[in-house]
Design a protein around this motif. Structure first.
Motif, mmCIF file in Angstrom:
data_model
loop_
_atom_site.group_PDB
_atom_site.id
_atom_site.type_symbol
_atom_site.label_atom_id
_atom_site.label_comp_id
_atom_site.label_asym_id
_atom_site.label_seq_id
_atom_site.Cartn_x
_atom_site.Cartn_y
_atom_site.Cartn_z
ATOM 1 N N PRO A 65 2.785 -6.422 -2.602
ATOM 2 C CA PRO A 65 3.294 -5.463 -1.464
ATOM 3 C C PRO A 65 4.808 -5.134 -1.708
ATOM 4 O O PRO A 65 5.456 -5.718 -1.997
ATOM 5 N N ARG A 70 2.534 0.103 -2.265
ATOM 6 C CA ARG A 70 1.581 -0.615 -1.370
ATOM 7 C C ARG A 70 2.532 -1.036 -0.345
ATOM 8 O O ARG A 70 3.926 -1.526 -0.367
ATOM 9 N N PRO A 71 2.062 -0.811 0.902
ATOM 10 C CA PRO A 71 2.866 -1.261 2.208
ATOM 11 C C PRO A 71 3.044 -2.790 2.316
ATOM 12 O O PRO A 71 2.334 -3.689 1.677
ATOM 13 N N ASP A 74 4.328 -6.522 7.998
ATOM 14 C CA ASP A 74 5.254 -6.317 9.116
ATOM 15 C C ASP A 74 6.273 -7.362 9.114
ATOM 16 O O ASP A 74 6.090 -8.586 8.982
#
Length: 278
Positions: A65, A70-71, A74
């Motif tokens: 990530p 790529r995210p 959270d």
């Protein structure tokens, strides 16, 4: 995807894009992780080296990530320690025997070695053991990143700066391809990675050689014979005395050994896998 005579395949693993070779009889598994601004594409010449497949090594390069666009999860803080935890989890799920980290990911691998959760072997390609070892451009990026207005302006102009700085450091035949890879990450992710990179060094007394020296499983540290990232005599002395750390020189390579000398890197992987085996 075909590189030379070797076919590589792509898949998704737990949300991480992976490119990998396809040996007929896989016996050992190796995970390769990219450096700052880079992606798994930088490893394709290493993955395609026939020596790996012949030896039954299933080699996969992955984009964690925050890499290759790529995210990140959270609340992810982009710190070296957080990346180490993600890599350990991924390596366990993929039954990895050896982790190869380049540059930023080599620093992640230092943290993995110190944590001791991953019991496989580690190959570190050109990590920075102190702020002073790192290249001037990256240190300047970190300094600018802590100043709101100046930092924003610097990062807005990062792509032209990268293109100029990488000319002559990446293979000319792949220059446009690899530059396109370097532009895939959001600037905010890159900025957070750079800040986290230097904050980790500062949090450990400004040098990481002592932290790496605590490794309890085999670690090889490979550097190009003309590597732009430095290493001091004091750091070398600490690592020479560390029982699980071995220093290796990669002939014909600068910082980007994975594109400068992919066969030499593949051979290091094989040698490390075989080291200590009966």
């Amino acid at each position: 995807m075909t590189i030379g005579d070797t076919a590589l395949r792509r898949r998704d693993a737990a949300g991480w894009p992976v490119v990998e070779n396809d040996p007929a009889q896989p016996r050992r598994r190796v995970l390769m992780l990219p450096g700052l601004f880079c992606s798994s594409a930088f490893f394709t010449d290493v993955l395609a080296d026939e020596a790996l497949a012949t030896a039954g090594v299933a080699a996969l390069a992955a984009d964690p990530p925050g890499f290759a666009g790529r995210p990140a999860p959270d609340g992810f803080d982009y710190s070296i320690a957080s990346y180490a935890a993600l890599v350990e989890e991924f390596a366990a799920a993929e039954a990895i025997d050896l982790i190869v980290g380049h540059s930023f990911s080599a620093n992640v691998a230092i943290e993995i070695a110190a944590r001791g959760n991953f019991r496989g072997k580690l190959l570190l390609l050109s990590p920075s053991l102190s702020r002073e070892d790192e290249e001037d451009d990256l240190r300047s990026l970190d300094e600018a990143s802590h100043t709101p207005v100046v930092g924003t302006l610097v990062w807005l102009g990062i792509n032209p700066t990268l293109k100029h700085g990488m000319r002559g450091r990446l293979p000319e035949a792949r220059f446009d391809e690899l530059m396109a890879e370097m532009k895939r990450n959001p600037r905010a992710a890159n900025r957070a990675q750079v800040v986290g990179f230097f904050e980790h060094m500062a949090a450990h007394g400004g040098e990481l050689a002592s932290r790496l020296a605590t490794a309890s499983t085999p670690v090889w540290l490979g550097r190009g014979d003309r590597d732009e990232v430095g290493i001091t005599d004091a750091e070398l002395a600490i690592l020479d005395a560390a029982p699980q750390v071995t220093l290796k020189t990669i002939p014909g390579a600068a910082h980007f050994s994975i594109t400068d000398a992919p066969h030499a890197v593949a051979q290091l992987v094989l040698d490390l896998l075989d080291d200590g085996e009966g």
